[in-house]
Design a protein around this motif. Structure first.
Motif, PDB file in Angstrom:
ATOM      1  N   TRP A 177     -12.920   9.292   0.813  1.00  9.81           N
ATOM      2  CA  TRP A 177     -13.271  10.553   1.476  1.00  9.81           C
ATOM      3  C   TRP A 177     -13.267  10.309   2.979  1.00  9.81           C
ATOM      4  O   TRP A 177     -14.095   9.581   3.502  1.00  9.81           O
ATOM      5  N   HIS A 178     -12.314  10.909   3.681  1.00 12.43           N
ATOM      6  CA  HIS A 178     -12.176  10.666   5.122  1.00 12.43           C
ATOM      7  C   HIS A 178     -11.488  11.866   5.755  1.00 12.43           C
ATOM      8  O   HIS A 178     -10.527  12.396   5.207  1.00 12.43           O
ATOM      9  N   ASN A 179     -11.960  12.282   6.921  1.00 11.25           N
ATOM     10  CA  ASN A 179     -11.397  13.480   7.546  1.00 11.25           C
ATOM     11  C   ASN A 179     -10.155  13.209   8.386  1.00 11.25           C
ATOM     12  O   ASN A 179      -9.529  14.154   8.879  1.00 11.25           O
ATOM     13  N   ARG A 180      -9.783  11.950   8.580  1.00 15.25           N
ATOM     14  CA  ARG A 180      -8.550  11.622   9.292  1.00 15.25           C
ATOM     15  C   ARG A 180      -7.711  10.691   8.422  1.00 15.25           C
ATOM     16  O   ARG A 180      -7.967   9.482   8.383  1.00 15.25           O
ATOM     17  N   PRO A 181      -6.706  11.231   7.744  1.00 15.45           N
ATOM     18  CA  PRO A 181      -5.932  10.416   6.804  1.00 15.45           C
ATOM     19  C   PRO A 181      -5.348   9.146   7.415  1.00 15.45           C
ATOM     20  O   PRO A 181      -5.421   8.075   6.813  1.00 15.45           O
ATOM     21  N   TYR A 182      -4.772   9.240   8.624  1.00 16.46           N
ATOM     22  CA  TYR A 182      -4.117   8.055   9.179  1.00 16.46           C
ATOM     23  C   TYR A 182      -5.129   6.939   9.455  1.00 16.46           C
ATOM     24  O   TYR A 182      -4.820   5.753   9.294  1.00 16.46           O
ATOM     25  N   ILE A 204       3.206  18.613  19.286  1.00 19.60           N
ATOM     26  CA  ILE A 204       1.887  19.209  19.480  1.00 19.60           C
ATOM     27  C   ILE A 204       0.854  18.658  18.496  1.00 19.60           C
ATOM     28  O   ILE A 204      -0.251  18.290  18.882  1.00 19.60           O
ATOM     29  N   PHE A 205       1.228  18.563  17.246  1.00 22.43           N
ATOM     30  CA  PHE A 205       0.233  18.198  16.234  1.00 22.43           C
ATOM     31  C   PHE A 205       0.215  16.710  15.889  1.00 22.43           C
ATOM     32  O   PHE A 205      -0.721  16.250  15.264  1.00 22.43           O
ATOM     33  N   THR A 206       1.261  15.982  16.277  1.00 20.17           N
ATOM     34  CA  THR A 206       1.356  14.556  15.991  1.00 20.17           C
ATOM     35  C   THR A 206       1.025  14.258  14.533  1.00 20.17           C
ATOM     36  O   THR A 206      -0.077  13.851  14.207  1.00 20.17           O
ATOM     37  N   PRO A 207       1.958  14.465  13.630  1.00 21.91           N
ATOM     38  CA  PRO A 207       1.711  14.272  12.203  1.00 21.91           C
ATOM     39  C   PRO A 207       1.290  12.839  11.859  1.00 21.91           C
ATOM     40  O   PRO A 207       1.493  11.911  12.639  1.00 21.91           O
ATOM     41  N   THR A 208       0.742  12.708  10.678  1.00 19.61           N
ATOM     42  CA  THR A 208       0.269  11.398  10.212  1.00 19.61           C
ATOM     43  C   THR A 208       1.350  10.327  10.326  1.00 19.61           C
ATOM     44  O   THR A 208       1.061   9.177  10.691  1.00 19.61           O
ATOM     45  N   ASP A 209       2.596  10.695  10.051  1.00 20.31           N
ATOM     46  CA  ASP A 209       3.685   9.721  10.146  1.00 20.31           C
ATOM     47  C   ASP A 209       3.748   9.074  11.526  1.00 20.31           C
ATOM     48  O   ASP A 209       3.902   7.861  11.654  1.00 20.31           O
ATOM     49  N   LEU A 236      -6.642   0.440  16.243  1.00 19.58           N
ATOM     50  CA  LEU A 236      -7.645   0.671  15.201  1.00 19.58           C
ATOM     51  C   LEU A 236      -8.058  -0.627  14.490  1.00 19.58           C
ATOM     52  O   LEU A 236      -8.726  -0.586  13.466  1.00 19.58           O
ATOM     53  N   ASP A 237      -7.685  -1.760  15.073  1.00 14.84           N
ATOM     54  CA  ASP A 237      -8.061  -3.044  14.501  1.00 14.84           C
ATOM     55  C   ASP A 237      -9.579  -3.201  14.554  1.00 14.84           C
ATOM     56  O   ASP A 237     -10.168  -3.200  15.644  1.00 14.84           O
ATOM     57  N   PRO A 238     -10.254  -3.335  13.404  1.00  9.24           N
ATOM     58  CA  PRO A 238     -11.718  -3.455  13.405  1.00  9.24           C
ATOM     59  C   PRO A 238     -12.214  -4.739  14.057  1.00  9.24           C
ATOM     60  O   PRO A 238     -13.391  -4.840  14.398  1.00  9.24           O
ATOM     61  N   ASN A 239     -11.314  -5.708  14.241  1.00  9.69           N
ATOM     62  CA  ASN A 239     -11.712  -6.965  14.869  1.00  9.69           C
ATOM     63  C   ASN A 239     -11.648  -6.929  16.378  1.00  9.69           C
ATOM     64  O   ASN A 239     -12.048  -7.872  17.048  1.00  9.69           O
ATOM     65  N   LEU A 290       0.856  -1.188   0.000  1.00  7.99           N
ATOM     66  CA  LEU A 290       0.000   0.000   0.000  1.00  7.99           C
ATOM     67  C   LEU A 290       0.890   1.235   0.000  1.00  7.99           C
ATOM     68  O   LEU A 290       1.732   1.406   0.885  1.00  7.99           O
ATOM     69  N   VAL A 291       0.695   2.101  -0.987  1.00  4.33           N
ATOM     70  CA  VAL A 291       1.496   3.312  -1.127  1.00  4.33           C
ATOM     71  C   VAL A 291       0.601   4.530  -0.938  1.00  4.33           C
ATOM     72  O   VAL A 291      -0.421   4.667  -1.609  1.00  4.33           O
ATOM     73  N   VAL A 292       0.996   5.423  -0.033  1.00  2.00           N
ATOM     74  CA  VAL A 292       0.240   6.654   0.197  1.00  2.00           C
ATOM     75  C   VAL A 292       0.732   7.717  -0.774  1.00  2.00           C
ATOM     76  O   VAL A 292       1.931   8.024  -0.823  1.00  2.00           O
ATOM     77  N   ALA A 293      -0.187   8.290  -1.540  1.00  3.98           N
ATOM     78  CA  ALA A 293       0.177   9.314  -2.523  1.00  3.98           C
ATOM     79  C   ALA A 293       0.543  10.626  -1.832  1.00  3.98           C
ATOM     80  O   ALA A 293      -0.019  10.983  -0.792  1.00  3.98           O
TER      81      ALA A 293
END
Length: 315
Positions: A94-99, A128-133, A309-312, A8-11
């Motif tokens: 379409w999602h408001n939280r990329p991570y 402070i902002f905790t980036p997506t990385d 964030l595991d859906p299971n 999976l590659v994030v653009a």
């Protein structure tokens, strides 16, 4: 051990150049079996949610239009990287939280590895902002490969930052995992594998509190323990001594120094996936190191790690 065939590659929405996609294709071409690369993007525009004059259907249509435009752009910028030998797909959500969108896609697609371009983060921004990385490092269920440069050097070196002084089972398992990964990736990418370990400096306060304490003897004992442990690890995995480094100092200093000295193309790190205040104020070694080195970073989770964030997961 993962062979990284479902990638999976994030653009990077801000640039036409896509170094993460370039690295993914490089890995895929070197695979001994069929690989699939998915080029992924999460987008969101709050203004589309606030347009009260539009009906729900009209807002949905506008979102679909934006998603379609992004898919077309991604297909265009990806053209220079892809070839017919590798299965390739594009997906925009379409999602408001990329991570969260990225990690949901990892689970949904059963991906072996997540690859994303990164940049040097300001220290305050990181805290402070905790980036997506940082979110991905802590919470992604699969290995995370952060790409800093698109060019891959000739005859590259890959470093695995092992923690041989520990008797903790988590660290021991991570050491074995990192060595296997560095060997696998080195073979796949035509690189030379190195194992790097940092051992601690003698605490200054001990010599004050214990006058009879001999810091030189203590330091020699610690170094000896780490050298013996490194020998056991390298012999277990068939790596020659000349490809191991044991140095005194903090990992966040020793790893970048060694990576620079060896002109490393990639550093492999173990990350325990801490969350909450401990991650904000202490952080993982991986997070301290990333900003200090100018090469790719592959972060691995310990065996048995379960993403929050595991859906299971049951609530």
């Amino acid at each position: 051990m993962s062979i990284y065939n479902k990638i999976l590659v994030v653009a990077d929405i801000n640039h036409d150049a896509q170094p993460a996609l370039a690295r993914a294709m490089q890995l895929a071409r070197k695979s001994k079996s069929k690989s699939h690369v998915q080029f992924f993007l999460s987008i969101y525009d709050f203004s589309y949610e606030m347009t009260s004059m539009l009906s729900v259907d009209e807002r949905d249509a506008m979102r679909r239009g934006v998603i379609h435009q992004r898919e077309q752009w991604m297909t265009k910028v990806a053209a220079q990287y892809i070839d017919d030998s590798i299965e390739f797909s594009v997906k925009v959500v379409w999602h408001n939280r990329p991570y969260e969108a990225i990690i949901a896609e990892v689970f949904g697609g059963g991906h072996d590895i997540l690859i994303k371009g990164t940049r040097k983060h300001d220290i305050l921004e990181s805290v402070i902002f905790t980036p997506t990385d940082w979110h991905l490092l802590r919470k992604a269920p699969c290995p995370v490969l952060l790409i800093k440069n698109s060019d891959w050097p000739d005859n590259p070196n890959i470093l695995a930052s092992v923690h041989v002084g520990s008797e903790n089972d988590t660290h021991l398992d991570l050491n074995d995992c990192m060595v296997e990964q560095v060997k696998n990736l080195s073979e796949r990418l035509g690189a030379t594998p190195y194992l790097v370990n940092a051992y601690p400096v003698t605490p200054a306060n001990i010599t004050i509190e214990l006058p009879e304490f001999d810091p030189a003897t203590y330091t020699d004992a610690v170094r000896g323990h780490h050298l013996t442990s490194m020998k056991a690890l390298r012999q277990k995995h068939g790596i020659d001594e000349e490809f191991t480094v044991v140095e005194q100092g903090l990992p966040e200093d020793i790893i970048p120094e060694t990576a620079s000295k060896l002109n490393a193309a990639m550093v492999i790190l173990g990350t325990t996936g801490r969350t909450g205040l401990s991650a904000v104020f202490i952080g993982n070694t991986a997070e301290h190191v990333i900003d200090k080195i100018n090469c790719d970073v592959l972060a691995l989770k310990p065996k048995g790690y379960v993403s929050p964030l595991d859906p299971n997961q049951t609530a």
